[in-house]
Design a protein around this motif. Structure first.
Motif, PDB file in Angstrom:
ATOM      1  N   CYS A   1      -2.515  67.287  25.823  1.00  0.00           N
ATOM      2  CA  CYS A   1      -2.132  67.494  27.211  1.00  0.00           C
ATOM      3  C   CYS A   1      -2.210  68.963  27.586  1.00  0.00           C
ATOM      4  CB  CYS A   1      -0.707  67.011  27.445  1.00  0.00           C
ATOM      5  SG  CYS A   1      -0.491  65.308  26.958  1.00  0.00           S
ATOM      6  N   LEU A   2      -2.593  69.189  28.823  1.00  0.00           N
ATOM      7  CA  LEU A   2      -2.595  70.557  29.340  1.00  0.00           C
ATOM      8  C   LEU A   2      -1.157  71.035  29.464  1.00  0.00           C
ATOM      9  CD1 LEU A   2      -5.185  70.261  32.240  1.00  0.00           C
ATOM     10  CD2 LEU A   2      -5.488  71.499  30.107  1.00  0.00           C
ATOM     11  N   PRO A   3      -0.920  72.308  29.224  1.00  0.00           N
ATOM     12  CA  PRO A   3       0.433  72.835  29.404  1.00  0.00           C
ATOM     13  C   PRO A   3       0.771  72.898  30.892  1.00  0.00           C
ATOM     14  CG  PRO A   3      -1.094  74.595  28.925  1.00  0.00           C
ATOM     15  CD  PRO A   3      -1.869  73.328  28.806  1.00  0.00           C
ATOM     16  N   PRO A   4       2.072  72.962  31.199  1.00  0.00           N
ATOM     17  CA  PRO A   4       2.431  73.073  32.616  1.00  0.00           C
ATOM     18  C   PRO A   4       1.899  74.364  33.224  1.00  0.00           C
ATOM     19  CG  PRO A   4       4.394  73.064  31.199  1.00  0.00           C
ATOM     20  CD  PRO A   4       3.221  72.870  30.316  1.00  0.00           C
ATOM     21  N   LYS A   5       1.622  74.310  34.512  1.00  0.00           N
ATOM     22  CA  LYS A   5       0.954  75.417  35.184  1.00  0.00           C
ATOM     23  C   LYS A   5       1.738  76.728  35.083  1.00  0.00           C
ATOM     24  CE  LYS A   5      -2.889  76.168  37.289  1.00  0.00           C
ATOM     25  NZ  LYS A   5      -3.931  75.278  37.766  1.00  0.00           N
ATOM     26  N   GLU A   6       3.070  76.642  35.220  1.00  0.00           N
ATOM     27  CA  GLU A   6       3.845  77.911  35.176  1.00  0.00           C
ATOM     28  C   GLU A   6       3.615  78.628  33.854  1.00  0.00           C
ATOM     29  OE1 GLU A   6       6.649  74.914  35.075  1.00  0.00           O
ATOM     30  OE2 GLU A   6       4.912  74.557  36.341  1.00  0.00           O
ATOM     31  N   LYS A   7       3.582  77.821  32.791  1.00  0.00           N
ATOM     32  CA  LYS A   7       3.390  78.409  31.472  1.00  0.00           C
ATOM     33  C   LYS A   7       2.033  79.109  31.378  1.00  0.00           C
ATOM     34  CE  LYS A   7       5.713  76.431  27.507  1.00  0.00           C
ATOM     35  NZ  LYS A   7       5.681  75.226  26.683  1.00  0.00           N
ATOM     36  N   VAL A   8       1.021  78.476  31.964  1.00  0.00           N
ATOM     37  CA  VAL A   8      -0.329  79.043  31.885  1.00  0.00           C
ATOM     38  C   VAL A   8      -0.377  80.375  32.622  1.00  0.00           C
ATOM     39  CG1 VAL A   8      -2.746  78.644  32.433  1.00  0.00           C
ATOM     40  CG2 VAL A   8      -1.267  76.731  31.855  1.00  0.00           C
ATOM     41  N   VAL A   9       0.262  80.396  33.789  1.00  0.00           N
ATOM     42  CA  VAL A   9       0.187  81.595  34.616  1.00  0.00           C
ATOM     43  C   VAL A   9       1.028  82.716  34.014  1.00  0.00           C
ATOM     44  CG1 VAL A   9       0.611  82.507  36.922  1.00  0.00           C
ATOM     45  CG2 VAL A   9      -0.232  80.189  36.638  1.00  0.00           C
ATOM     46  N   ASN A  10       2.173  82.337  33.407  1.00  0.00           N
ATOM     47  CA  ASN A  10       3.115  83.381  33.031  1.00  0.00           C
ATOM     48  C   ASN A  10       3.122  83.763  31.556  1.00  0.00           C
ATOM     49  OD1 ASN A  10       4.030  83.563  35.663  1.00  0.00           O
ATOM     50  ND2 ASN A  10       5.395  81.815  35.356  1.00  0.00           N
TER      51      ASN A  10
ATOM     52  N   ILE B   1       6.698  63.973  32.556  1.00  0.00           N
ATOM     53  CA  ILE B   1       5.631  63.059  32.944  1.00  0.00           C
ATOM     54  C   ILE B   1       4.447  63.165  31.992  1.00  0.00           C
ATOM     55  CG2 ILE B   1       6.178  62.911  35.401  1.00  0.00           C
ATOM     56  CD1 ILE B   1       3.904  65.038  35.753  1.00  0.00           C
ATOM     57  N   LEU B   2       4.511  64.077  31.056  1.00  0.00           N
ATOM     58  CA  LEU B   2       3.412  64.217  30.105  1.00  0.00           C
ATOM     59  C   LEU B   2       3.963  64.084  28.689  1.00  0.00           C
ATOM     60  CD1 LEU B   2       0.991  67.085  31.154  1.00  0.00           C
ATOM     61  CD2 LEU B   2       0.441  64.694  30.748  1.00  0.00           C
ATOM     62  N   ALA B   3       3.164  63.498  27.820  1.00  0.00           N
ATOM     63  CA  ALA B   3       3.592  63.318  26.442  1.00  0.00           C
ATOM     64  C   ALA B   3       3.739  64.674  25.756  1.00  0.00           C
ATOM     65  CB  ALA B   3       2.595  62.460  25.693  1.00  0.00           C
ATOM     66  N   ASP B   4       4.583  64.678  24.760  1.00  0.00           N
ATOM     67  CA  ASP B   4       4.741  65.893  23.987  1.00  0.00           C
ATOM     68  C   ASP B   4       3.642  65.901  22.916  1.00  0.00           C
ATOM     69  OD1 ASP B   4       5.650  68.174  22.883  1.00  0.00           O
ATOM     70  OD2 ASP B   4       7.268  67.222  21.739  1.00  0.00           O
ATOM     71  N   ALA B   5       2.428  66.123  23.367  1.00  0.00           N
ATOM     72  CA  ALA B   5       1.294  66.114  22.445  1.00  0.00           C
ATOM     73  C   ALA B   5       0.406  67.288  22.793  1.00  0.00           C
ATOM     74  CB  ALA B   5       0.523  64.803  22.573  1.00  0.00           C
ATOM     75  N   PRO B   6       0.783  68.466  22.327  1.00  0.00           N
ATOM     76  CA  PRO B   6       0.111  69.688  22.775  1.00  0.00           C
ATOM     77  C   PRO B   6      -1.390  69.702  22.496  1.00  0.00           C
ATOM     78  CG  PRO B   6       1.753  70.157  21.081  1.00  0.00           C
ATOM     79  CD  PRO B   6       1.871  68.717  21.401  1.00  0.00           C
TER      80      PRO B   6
ATOM     81  N   ASN C   1      -7.980  59.513  40.581  1.00  0.00           N
ATOM     82  CA  ASN C   1      -8.010  60.407  39.425  1.00  0.00           C
ATOM     83  C   ASN C   1      -6.620  60.983  39.149  1.00  0.00           C
ATOM     84  OD1 ASN C   1      -9.221  61.733  37.331  1.00  0.00           O
ATOM     85  ND2 ASN C   1      -9.708  63.535  38.549  1.00  0.00           N
ATOM     86  N   TYR C   2      -5.644  60.093  39.053  1.00  0.00           N
ATOM     87  CA  TYR C   2      -4.262  60.552  39.030  1.00  0.00           C
ATOM     88  C   TYR C   2      -3.659  60.513  37.634  1.00  0.00           C
ATOM     89  CZ  TYR C   2       0.762  60.391  39.863  1.00  0.00           C
ATOM     90  OH  TYR C   2       2.101  60.620  39.811  1.00  0.00           O
ATOM     91  N   PHE C   3      -3.928  59.464  36.883  1.00  0.00           N
ATOM     92  CA  PHE C   3      -3.366  59.398  35.541  1.00  0.00           C
ATOM     93  C   PHE C   3      -4.110  60.379  34.639  1.00  0.00           C
ATOM     94  CE2 PHE C   3      -2.726  54.709  36.679  1.00  0.00           C
ATOM     95  CZ  PHE C   3      -1.556  54.999  37.334  1.00  0.00           C
ATOM     96  N   ARG C   4      -3.423  60.818  33.607  1.00  0.00           N
ATOM     97  CA  ARG C   4      -4.065  61.672  32.618  1.00  0.00           C
ATOM     98  C   ARG C   4      -3.804  61.093  31.242  1.00  0.00           C
ATOM     99  NH1 ARG C   4      -5.960  63.354  36.382  1.00  0.00           N
ATOM    100  NH2 ARG C   4      -6.087  65.439  37.240  1.00  0.00           N
ATOM    101  N   VAL C   5      -4.685  61.417  30.319  1.00  0.00           N
ATOM    102  CA  VAL C   5      -4.409  61.030  28.946  1.00  0.00           C
ATOM    103  C   VAL C   5      -3.100  61.710  28.556  1.00  0.00           C
ATOM    104  CG1 VAL C   5      -5.218  61.132  26.580  1.00  0.00           C
ATOM    105  CG2 VAL C   5      -6.846  60.844  28.442  1.00  0.00           C
ATOM    106  N   GLY C   6      -2.107  60.922  28.209  1.00  0.00           N
ATOM    107  CA  GLY C   6      -0.807  61.485  27.862  1.00  0.00           C
ATOM    108  C   GLY C   6       0.213  61.378  28.972  1.00  0.00           C
ATOM    109  N   GLY C   7      -0.155  60.948  30.145  1.00  0.00           N
ATOM    110  CA  GLY C   7       0.859  60.824  31.200  1.00  0.00           C
ATOM    111  C   GLY C   7       0.253  60.836  32.589  1.00  0.00           C
ATOM    112  N   LEU C   8       0.815  61.718  33.415  1.00  0.00           N
ATOM    113  CA  LEU C   8       0.365  61.786  34.805  1.00  0.00           C
ATOM    114  C   LEU C   8      -0.056  63.206  35.120  1.00  0.00           C
ATOM    115  CD1 LEU C   8       3.516  60.024  36.299  1.00  0.00           C
ATOM    116  CD2 LEU C   8       1.386  58.923  35.666  1.00  0.00           C
ATOM    117  N   SER C   9      -0.849  63.379  36.140  1.00  0.00           N
ATOM    118  CA  SER C   9      -1.262  64.743  36.474  1.00  0.00           C
ATOM    119  C   SER C   9      -0.184  65.467  37.268  1.00  0.00           C
ATOM    120  CB  SER C   9      -2.565  64.717  37.270  1.00  0.00           C
ATOM    121  OG  SER C   9      -2.380  64.049  38.489  1.00  0.00           O
ATOM    122  N   LEU C  10       0.495  64.754  38.119  1.00  0.00           N
ATOM    123  CA  LEU C  10       1.505  65.398  38.963  1.00  0.00           C
ATOM    124  C   LEU C  10       2.713  64.469  39.058  1.00  0.00           C
ATOM    125  CD1 LEU C  10      -0.945  66.227  41.849  1.00  0.00           C
ATOM    126  CD2 LEU C  10       0.220  67.979  40.510  1.00  0.00           C
ATOM    127  N   ASP C  11       3.863  65.047  39.363  1.00  0.00           N
ATOM    128  CA  ASP C  11       5.031  64.204  39.546  1.00  0.00           C
ATOM    129  C   ASP C  11       5.015  63.620  40.957  1.00  0.00           C
ATOM    130  OD1 ASP C  11       7.356  62.891  39.071  1.00  0.00           O
ATOM    131  OD2 ASP C  11       8.368  64.617  38.183  1.00  0.00           O
TER     132      ASP C  11
END
Ligand code: SF4
Ligand code: SF4
Lengths: 337, 131, 392
Positions: free
Chosen positions: C293-302, C285-290, C154-164
């Motif tokens: 794709c889920l936003p990066p975790k830091e952005k979500v937290v902060n 690692i993720l497409a620029d398709a807001p 369960n590693y790939f994501r629509v738009g790229g990858l889940s983790l680097d």
């Protein structure tokens, strides 16, 4: 040399000595059988980058005993549709011939007991080789019977395969031995050992290399070992003739397989490698030779794939049989001229 | 033909030499799980209770629908989960809950020995997940 | 032949070498197979139907469980299909594409290793089994390092990858592909030249090019029959057109040729992985398709924007325009295709999977007719079927 001990000159001593010999041989064979399973698992494990048993006792040495106990306490299942009598009889019919074959294998020279000469051999039959072939032939009835009595199609196929295999291999095995006793001029195993007693160069492996190779290969087929383990080919026939067996009956099959290995190794050593002759005292030489053959059997099992049943027939009838006949002709020519 | 047979035999013989074993003797020796390993979940504690704010993102994203959250409010009006439960028998360890959580309140540990005897033992309540 | 001479034997679903829960009804005349009828469906879990009730994102883990020996290839096919449906294929960043190719090829090696292991074991060469599993274990360790799971990645994501990629991952892969050709030599040393192995495989379960095309065989099974067809080259995806590799074909279409073809394919995969490693550049690692794709975790937290973004995607999902697409990828076992229909909602309206094993299995009755029972085992092995994929 004092007189040979026999039933007529001292019956009580004779029976005692006989029982002692039987017991000793039986215990040794049983021990080898038990630890052959252990050695097989260890060696194959190592060859396959595993460890083999390690948990039961130091180095896993108690594993065969644990296995035996486990099988002993398992529920004994006889399928409802099986033919009961034959089903129960079959495992015994396999194990018994396997054990009694060893009776004619000499494990040393003569010793003097109570003023009589005692040969280190349970029975010195003057038709020893025929006896061995006959017993080996008997063993297959057990397999066929087991396959038929289980009332299971996989078992049946295993049994039929076994019969077919036996017919095609027994012949080549028997014929390859003929050249041995053409040289020794006796059918008694003791006689054959004595004929090879004159040092390592007298061993028949050197005068009969072809017969040796044929016999080793056919004996692989005879004891149902890889690459000829067709009757129990696990990936094809689930477990072949012993699919329906459980508990102690299964254990008997299991023991028979290893006992057969021991016996065939002992016979090969006797026929071609001078039996108990060698640098060490008495039976140790024979044991070492047996261990060597067992190791080779295990090694082959770890390395080779399984042949198909038609290929085995082909090899038995079209390659080994003519080769064995050719070998007899050559030996005959050499002996006569 | 003979050459190939001997080649095969020599390969297996070579592996017989010591030092070729790859076995890890499991109950005695255990494999170290990697940092990202997706094992048993853990609720991250913060101060005196869990960090979770009962936002319902993880039950929403969970493909196996195995998370139960019920929200409540404490005396200061802060939301927290009165019930938080994961049914490990249904969980497929996909890691979506961790990915979804906006406050990083749930994580997955390297714990992989999850066998148990009773069905109830697989129901991981908040208290068990906080451990 | 009179009916009474035929023995019907029920092979499977519990049998040591039907590779899962395949049931074969064999009609035997002695040991010769008169007719073989495969029965499937014992592992049906309804993946296609289940995904109709899940958002595109939540359907992804289901695809792990199709061909469970090659989870990343399944993931890849699915995410490519969804990306095509969304029209964001061109937005996928380079790094994600390269990692996808690298992992797909590692997956190919992983799957072929299991195939070789079980195939050899079926034919009786049991040592190859453990050697193959040793190498597979190394790939599983990499899987674990990368995605956190050993099988259901369960590693790939629509738009790229889940983790680097984690620290030191490239080095692991490099040392693995350096060692792999040597390991393949070892397997070959035990099998290829061995007379028994040759006797068991050459001319067994033969299928010629025309029959293979008629049945719809794909993957190494097709190429071993002499048909030069590989989606990676003939219909490239995820940047495969930029890699140099040989499409392995053989002529005879028998078990031995399929064996050789797969071994050579592993070697080619090593080459592709090497090229991918050389290509790997740092980057997103993720497409620029807001919208997808889920936003990066830091952005979500902060940040509050990130938080809202996260909520929106997870609760609503993304909604492709109504339409339908088909995306095929060259999975280890053949062409794996996803046919997706969107009705404009967040769930797929219909997802149809074309699993290679399902189609390849059709060749089995034809392959084993007139052969011996032992050849049936070889034929099942050589087709490289996985029941998780056949039954879905
Ligand atoms: S890991 Fe996946 S299945 Fe398990 S609780 Fe989290 S989201 Fe649900
Ligand atoms: S996503 Fe995080 S904060 Fe929200 S309910 Fe789950 S654990 Fe709690």
């Amino acid at each position: 040399m004092p007189e040979m001990l026999s039933l007529s000159n001292d019956p009580i001593l004779f029976v005692t000595v006989m029982l002692a010999k039987i017991l000793a041989v039986f215990i040794v064979v049983i021990l080898i059988v038990a630890y052959a399973t252990y050695a097989e698992r260890k060696i194959i494990g190592r060859m396959q980058t595993r460890l083999g048993p390690t948990m039961t006792g130091p180095l896993g040495l108690l594993q065969p005993i644990a296995d035996g106990l486990k099988l002993f306490f398992k529920e004994d299942i006889i399928p409802a549709q099986a033919s009961k009598f034959a089903f129960v009889l079959a495992p015994m019919m396999i194990l018994v011939p396997a054990f009694i074959t060893i009776a004619v294998v000499p494990f040393g020279g003569n010793v003097v007991v109570g003023g009589y000469t005692v040969p280190l051999q349970i029975a010195d039959l003057n038709v020893g080789i025929l006896y061995i072939l006959a017993m080996a032939g008997l063993g297959v009835y057990g397999i066929v019977l087991a396959g038929w009595a289980s009332n299971n199609k996989y078992s049946l196929l295993g049994g039929v395969r076994s019969a077919a295999q036996m017919i095609s291999y027994e012949l080549a095995a028997g014929l390859s031995i003929i050249s041995v006793f053409m040289l020794s001029e006796t059918l008694s195993l003791r006689g054959i050992v004595e004929a090879q007693a004159g040092g390592i160069t007298d061993w028949y492996i050197f005068s009969q290399p072809l017969a040796f190779c044929l016999f080793v290969i056919t004996s692989l087929a005879e004891v149902n070992r890889t690459p000829f383990d067709l009757p129990e080919a696990e990936t094809e026939l689930v477990s072949g003739f012993c699919t329906e067996y459980s508990s102690m009956k299964y254990a008997l099959f299991f023991m028979a397989e290893y006992a057969n290995m021991v016996v065939i190794s002992a016979v090969t050593a006797t026929l071609f490698l001078g039996g108990p002759a060698g640098p060490f005292p008495g039976a140790i030489n024979l044991l070492l030779k047996i261990f060597f053959f067992m190791f080779v059997f295990i090694w082959i099992r770890a390395t080779f794939p399984r042949v198909k049943y038609n290929q085995l027939m082909y090899m038995g009838w079209k390659i080994f049989l003519p080769l064995a006949l050719l070998n007899i002709v050559i030996t005959g020519a050499v002996v006569v001229f | 033909m003979i050459k190939e047979f001997i080649q095969g035999l020599s390969i297996t013989a070579k592996h017989l030499l010591p030092g070729n074993s790859t076995t890890v003797e499991y109950p005695k020796v255990k494999l170290e799980a990697s940092e990202r390993f997706r094992g048993l979940h853990r609720l991250v504690p913060a101060h005196n209770r869990e960090k979770c704010v009962a936002c319902y993102l993880c039950p929403t994203v969970c493909p196996a629908k195995c998370i139960t959250v019920e929200a409540g409010e404490d005396e200061n009006g802060v939301k927290y989960p009165t019930v938080y439960q994961i049914d490990m028998l249904r969980c497929i360890f996909c890691g979506y809950c961790v990915e979804a959580c906006p406050v990083e309140a749930i994580e997955m540990t390297g714990e992989y020995e999850l066998a148990n005897y009773k069905r109830e033992d697989f129901c991981f309540t908040k208290e068990r997940l906080l451990k | 032949m009179a009916k009474k001479d035929i023995m019907t034997i029920n092979m499977g679903p519990q049998h040591p070498s039907t590779h899962g829960v395949l049931q074969l009804i064999l009609e035997l005349d002695g040991e010769t197979v008169v007719k073989a009828t495969p029965h499937i469906g014992f592992l049906h879990r309804g993946v296609e139907k289940l995904s109709e009730n899940r958002s595109y994102h939540r359907a992804l883990p289901l695809t792990d469980r199709l061909d469970y020996l090659a989870p990343m290839s399944n993931n890849l096919g699915y995410v490519l299909a969804v990306e095509k449906l969304l029209g964001i294929t061109d937005l996928i960043p380079e790094r994600a594409k390269v990692v996808r190719v690298m992992m797909a090829e590692l997956t190919r090696i992983k799957s072929h290793l299991v195939w070789l292991a079980t195939h050899a074991l079926d034919i009786g060469a049991m040592t190859v089994f453990l050697y193959c599993f040793r190498e597979r274990e190394a790939i599983m360790d990499m899987y674990e390092k990368l995605s956190g799971a050993r099988m259901t990645s369960n590693y790939f994501r629509v738009g790229g990858l889940s983790l680097d990629l984690p620290e030191g991952f490239e080095k692991d892969v490099r040392s693995f592909i350096d060692a792999m050709p040597g390991h393949i030599e070892t397997y070959e040393g035990l099998l290829t030249g061995n007379k028994i192995w040759q006797k068991r495989t050459i001319g067994v379960a033969k299928i010629d090019a025309d029959a293979a095309i008629d049945i719809g065989l794909t993957g190494p099974a097709l190429r071993a029959s002499g048909v030069d067809w590989d989606l990676r080259r003939d219909n490239p995806y995820s940047g495969y057109e930029e890699y140099e590799f040989q499409v392995v074909t053989r002529q005879n279409g028998d078990t031995f040729d399929r064996y050789k073809a797969r071994l050579d394919e592993m070697r080619e995969s090593c080459k592709i992985i090497r090229q991918a490693l050389d290509k790997l550049q740092p980057g997103p690692i993720l497409a620029d398709a807001p919208a997808v794709c889920l936003p990066p975790k830091e952005k979500v937290v902060n940040s509050i924007e990130g938080l809202i973004h996260q909520f929106k995607i997870i609760t609503e999902g993304f909604k492709p325009e109504p339409g339908e697409i088909y995306q095929g990828v060259e999975a280890p076992k053949g062409e794996l295709g996803y046919y997706l229909v969107s009705d404009g909602s967040a769930n797929p309206y219909r997802m149809k999977i074309r699993p290679p094993s399902f189609v390849n299995l059709q060749a089995l009755p034809q392959m084993v007719e007139g052969a011996l029972l032992a050849d049936v085992i070889a034929a099942i092995g050589t087709l490289d079927i996985v029941l998780g994929e056949i039954d879905r």
